[in-house]
Design a protein around this motif. Structure first.
Motif, short mmCIF file in Angstrom:
data_model
loop_
_atom_site.label_atom_id
_atom_site.label_comp_id
_atom_site.label_asym_id
_atom_site.label_seq_id
_atom_site.Cartn_x
_atom_site.Cartn_y
_atom_site.Cartn_z
N SER A 19 28.90 30.93 51.73
CA SER A 19 28.52 32.06 51.72
C SER A 19 28.35 32.87 53.08
O SER A 19 28.54 34.06 53.14
CB SER A 19 27.06 32.19 50.95
OG SER A 19 26.99 31.70 49.88
N PRO A 20 27.93 32.04 54.09
CA PRO A 20 27.61 32.96 55.22
C PRO A 20 29.12 33.20 55.90
O PRO A 20 29.37 34.46 56.61
CB PRO A 20 27.15 32.05 56.38
CG PRO A 20 26.73 30.93 55.47
CD PRO A 20 27.40 30.71 54.25
N VAL A 21 30.38 32.79 55.43
CA VAL A 21 31.72 32.99 55.87
C VAL A 21 32.16 34.22 55.11
O VAL A 21 32.69 35.10 55.70
CB VAL A 21 32.50 31.94 55.60
CG1 VAL A 21 33.97 32.35 55.92
CG2 VAL A 21 32.31 30.43 56.46
N ILE A 22 31.56 34.35 53.94
CA ILE A 22 31.90 35.76 53.22
C ILE A 22 31.21 36.82 53.73
O ILE A 22 31.69 38.08 53.85
CB ILE A 22 31.62 35.55 51.79
CG1 ILE A 22 32.46 34.26 51.24
CG2 ILE A 22 32.13 36.80 50.94
CD1 ILE A 22 33.75 34.35 51.44
N GLU A 23 29.89 36.69 54.19
CA GLU A 23 29.11 37.66 54.71
C GLU A 23 30.06 38.21 56.21
O GLU A 23 29.71 39.27 56.40
CB GLU A 23 27.98 37.22 55.10
CG GLU A 23 26.72 38.13 55.65
CD GLU A 23 26.68 39.46 54.68
OE1 GLU A 23 26.60 40.60 55.38
OE2 GLU A 23 26.62 39.36 53.62
N GLN A 24 30.56 37.31 56.89
CA GLN A 24 31.08 37.81 58.17
C GLN A 24 32.35 38.48 57.78
O GLN A 24 32.75 39.43 58.50
CB GLN A 24 31.39 36.71 59.14
CG GLN A 24 32.04 36.96 60.37
CD GLN A 24 31.86 35.77 61.32
OE1 GLN A 24 31.16 34.81 60.98
NE2 GLN A 24 32.22 36.06 62.57
N THR A 25 33.13 37.97 56.48
CA THR A 25 34.36 39.04 56.13
C THR A 25 33.76 40.37 55.66
O THR A 25 34.25 41.32 56.22
CB THR A 25 34.69 38.21 55.03
OG1 THR A 25 35.36 36.89 55.49
CG2 THR A 25 35.91 39.08 54.26
N ARG A 26 32.73 40.28 55.14
CA ARG A 26 32.00 41.72 54.62
C ARG A 26 31.69 42.73 56.05
O ARG A 26 32.05 43.95 56.05
CB ARG A 26 30.82 41.61 53.76
CG ARG A 26 31.21 41.12 52.37
CD ARG A 26 29.84 40.41 51.73
NE ARG A 26 28.63 41.29 51.68
CZ ARG A 26 28.61 42.42 50.88
NH1 ARG A 26 29.73 42.33 49.83
NH2 ARG A 26 27.62 43.25 50.59
N GLU A 27 31.07 42.04 56.84
CA GLU A 27 30.81 42.53 58.38
C GLU A 27 32.22 43.29 58.74
O GLU A 27 32.08 44.31 59.24
CB GLU A 27 30.22 41.66 59.19
CG GLU A 27 28.84 41.62 58.86
CD GLU A 27 28.24 40.49 59.67
OE1 GLU A 27 28.97 40.13 60.92
OE2 GLU A 27 27.31 39.89 59.51
N ILE A 28 33.22 42.37 58.79
CA ILE A 28 34.48 42.81 59.63
C ILE A 28 35.18 44.08 58.87
O ILE A 28 35.60 45.01 59.28
CB ILE A 28 35.48 41.72 59.51
CG1 ILE A 28 35.02 40.62 60.76
CG2 ILE A 28 36.88 42.26 59.95
CD1 ILE A 28 35.80 39.37 60.64
N ALA A 29 35.06 44.01 57.29
CA ALA A 29 35.63 45.00 56.50
C ALA A 29 34.91 46.22 56.62
O ALA A 29 35.56 47.41 56.97
CB ALA A 29 35.61 44.42 55.24
N ARG A 30 33.58 46.11 56.73
CA ARG A 30 32.89 47.51 56.98
C ARG A 30 32.98 48.18 58.37
O ARG A 30 33.24 49.38 58.58
CB ARG A 30 31.27 47.19 56.74
CG ARG A 30 30.77 46.86 55.46
CD ARG A 30 29.24 46.96 55.36
NE ARG A 30 28.94 45.64 55.91
CZ ARG A 30 28.24 44.72 55.21
NH1 ARG A 30 28.56 44.59 53.70
NH2 ARG A 30 27.80 43.71 55.85
N ASP A 31 33.36 47.20 59.38
CA ASP A 31 33.35 47.73 60.61
C ASP A 31 34.93 48.28 60.97
O ASP A 31 34.94 49.57 61.49
CB ASP A 31 33.28 46.53 61.79
CG ASP A 31 31.78 45.88 61.90
OD1 ASP A 31 30.92 46.70 61.59
OD2 ASP A 31 31.64 45.04 62.47
N PHE A 32 35.78 47.72 60.13
CA PHE A 32 36.97 48.34 60.20
C PHE A 32 37.07 49.46 59.48
O PHE A 32 37.66 50.42 59.87
CB PHE A 32 38.21 47.33 59.40
CG PHE A 32 39.32 48.07 59.74
CD1 PHE A 32 40.47 47.16 60.85
CD2 PHE A 32 40.14 48.83 59.01
CE1 PHE A 32 41.72 47.49 60.85
CE2 PHE A 32 41.50 49.01 59.10
CZ PHE A 32 42.08 48.71 60.24
#
Length: 650
Positions: free
Chosen positions: A469-482
């Motif tokens: 789950s924390p890995v997916i949260e980091q993916t979400r952060e990257i997607a939002r930042d991009f």
């Protein structure tokens, strides 16, 4: 019907010497019904919510006129992910259904919002749908050994009148359905406005959901009932209605027309109603009931009974959303993988466009020298996916190392994540400790590579084990930042956790692990399975078969609950184990039968592909080629938005 948690709760209260009163009523499974029946204000009602907080579960008690500020819980526990668990998980963890969960959950940490202690008496669930508990709040704190903390959202109060009125709406709606002879079943859940949230909570596909749209057609209003996986064909609908303009009614218009809260539409709006015929393709459908906390399950054959309604053909199936999921090839897959993620892959592959990753580049981050083992593990993991029911005609399985475009995306995403953020990812820290690693840079950054895997396909949903789950949260952060920096490009993916978040290993000490010696593999033969079950950890304090035994935390019973389809047998074994009237031998023998029945078709499917290596190889080659084309298109878009295309062109 027995309610074991009810007895446990009442016994615990009595043993604590705490004064309390049991309030008996008919079967009530919703907050609204309970408040209305008892004639109390929402501030006197207290609900027990169960959350998943990263890698553990917590119990939260809140007043029914308040909402919880999840950021406060995240800050308290220093976690990244917090979300309400599903209905099935509630049953699994608490032995109660949603709507009457007992506050007595000693196996998990319990938090109580401090606003509870502003009331003289409060009312809570007991673990039984026919009883409520009336108690002084201070006594509740002694009973649950819970922390008293400020958890409520600032200045957010759910008005008592709104809650009771909503309950009245649901009740009156149910009575109208009954008068029309429309069958329904009531299901309670936390407050949810989105259909997708409700269906994810219920563990049901969007194709079994319905949405009631109130639309303004020129100068009149109509209601349209469509399936959750469809969208209106606007031109076709205009033609059907004979209008020039068609648009969704505003929230104010919706409430004024229907008398319902925005987002809580049901089928009896009083407007001319058009039911799309795709709704009727399913035997049952889930839809609104006039409350954001209640969903009804309907028999679709009854929907023709809706007054002033007509069956029409005005929708089309939405383009499928995308799943990206997969495995790091570090060993054969086991039962924990099945309930954690494989089961969801198989179940959802026909509803979503599904890509399954064999993450061999990730495997090199563990130990880059073990390339021969990694290559062997790739094949084993590949066969495991096929053997559980992944259909290569429907899903795309591919090899990570054959898509260099993913690694280029990875390099761009690396520039977007700070060093401090990378090293504090809970999944990374836990794996380093568990595997006793001198972690490489690749290992510390593997969540960023995983983000490239996911975002390369613009995935909407990622079925994963709880620890990811924390890995997916980091993916979400990257997607939002991009998206913020370069414009809307990526969907913000959601993690989907399996029905058993963490299956304990046969040693009873930790989760089942590919790299450990505590796993029952999906490929284990009968004799291996028998020996592993025979040596499985049980209750160490139980010396004789006549001694009362502990079921909670006992791997043998966890496996029974997860894989034994004979639920009556499981309950019988649990009851007899607790009272010392069944031995470990019988419990394990019956577990062997259940697990062997579960694994038999998996072994047979695996052998089919093992006997046809050329077929298996071609499936992977074809899947990888299809997958690469998708990531290539994403990379071109990313580079274009980042200003990296055509730099050397004259």
């Amino acid at each position: 019907m027995e309610y074991p948690k009810y007895k446990i709760t009442i016994d615990a209260l009595n043993n604590s010497g705490i004064e309390f009163e049991q309030i008996h009523h008919g079967v009530i499974t919703t907050v609204e019904e309970g408040l209305a029946f008892l004639g109390i204000e929402a501030k006197q009602g207290v609900s027990t919510l169960i959350y998943r907080a990263d890698d553990k579960f917590i119990s939260v008690l809140r007043r029914d006129d308040h909402q919880i500020d999840s950021s406060k819980i995240k800050k308290l526990f220093k976690i990244n992910n917090l979300k309400l668990i599903t209905r099935d998980e509630v049953k699994e963890l608490t032995q109660c259904d949603v709507g009457y969960v007992s506050p007595y959950n000693p196996t998990m940490e319990t938090l109580m919002d401090q606003t509870i202690f502003e009331i003289d008496y409060i009312y809570l669930g007991t673990g039984h749908p026919e009883y409520d508990l009336k108690i002084i709040p201070d006594n509740l704190q002694k009973f649950t050994n819970a922390k008293k903390i400020d958890l409520a959202l600032e200045n957010v109060v759910r008005e008592t009148k709104t809650i009771i009125d909503t309950g009245k709406i649901v009740q009156e709606y149910g009575q109208k359905l009954e008068s029309l002879k429309i069958d329904y079943k009531l299901i309670e859940h936390p407050v949810m406005k989105e259909v997708s949230e409700v269906m994810l909570f219920l563990g049901k596909p969007m194709a079994e959901s319905s949405a009631t749209l109130v639309m303004k057609a020129d100068d009149k209003y109509v209601a349209i009932i469509r399936r959750g996986d469809t969208e209106l064909n606007i031109e076709k609908t205009k033609q059907l209605l004979g209008v020039s303009n068609l648009k969704i009614a505003s929230p104010d218009e919706f409430t004024k027309l229907t008398g319902l809260p925005s987002g809580a539409a049901h089928f009896l709006t009083g407007l001319p109603t058009f039911v799309d015929k795709k709704v009727l393709e399913k035997e049952f459908i889930y839809g609104g009931a006039g409350s954001l906390e209640i969903t009804f399950k309907y028999k679709t054959s009854d929907l023709s009974k809706i007054p002033n309604s007509k069956i029409v053909d005005i929708t089309q199936i939405k383009a499928k959303q995308i799943i990206l999921t997969g495995d790091t090839p570090s060993g054969k897959l086991h039962l924990g993988h099945f309930v954690g993620t494989l089961e969801n892959r198989v179940k959802l592959q026909h509803e979503y466009q599904t890509y399954i990753l064999l993450a061999n580049v990730h495997a090199y981050a563990n130990d880059y020298t073990k390339f021969e083992k990694i290559n062997k593990d790739v094949y084993d993991v590949y066969l495991d996916n096929l053997s559980v029911g992944i259909d290569p005609e429907v899903s795309t399985i591919y090899l990570e190392s054959e898509i260099p475009e993913t690694l280029e995306l990875y390099s761009y995403f690396m520039t977007m994540v700070s060093h401090a953020r990378a090293i504090r990812n809970p999944s990374v820290k836990e794996e380093i400790v568990y595997k006793k690693l001198d972690a490489s840079m690749g290992f510390i950054a593997y969540p960023i590579l995983q983000a490239a895997d996911i975002l390369g396909f613009k995935a909407n949903l990622v079925p994963v084990g709880e620890d990811q789950s924390p890995v997916i949260e980091q993916t979400r952060e990257i997607a939002r930042d991009f998206n913020k920096a370069f414009g809307n490009t990526f969907a913000i993916p959601e993690a989907m956790i399996g029905r058993v978040a963490r299956l304990v290993g046969t040693d009873g000490k930790s989760k089942m692990s590919k790299s450990g010696s505590n796993a029952i593999l999906l490929s284990d033969d009968e004799e291996t399975l028998k020996q592993k079950i025979k040596s499985c950890y049980t209750d160490p304090n139980r010396v004789h078969a006549t001694d009362p035994g502990k079921v909670e935390g006992n791997p043998v019973f966890e496996y029974h609950r997860a894989f034994n389809t004979n639920k009556e047998e499981v309950k019988d074994l649990e009851d007899r184990y607790r009272t010392g009237t069944v031995g470990d031998k019988e419990v394990k023998e019956k577990l062997f039968v259940a697990l062997n029945n579960f694994l038999k078709p998996i072994r047979e499917k695996r052998k089919f592909y093992e006997d046809r290596p050329e077929l298996a190889k071609q499936i992977l080659i074809d899947g990888t080629a299809r997958a690469r084309k998708v990531v290539q298109e994403t990379l071109v878009e990313v580079k274009e938005k980042m200003g990296l295309l055509g730099l050397l062109k004259k």
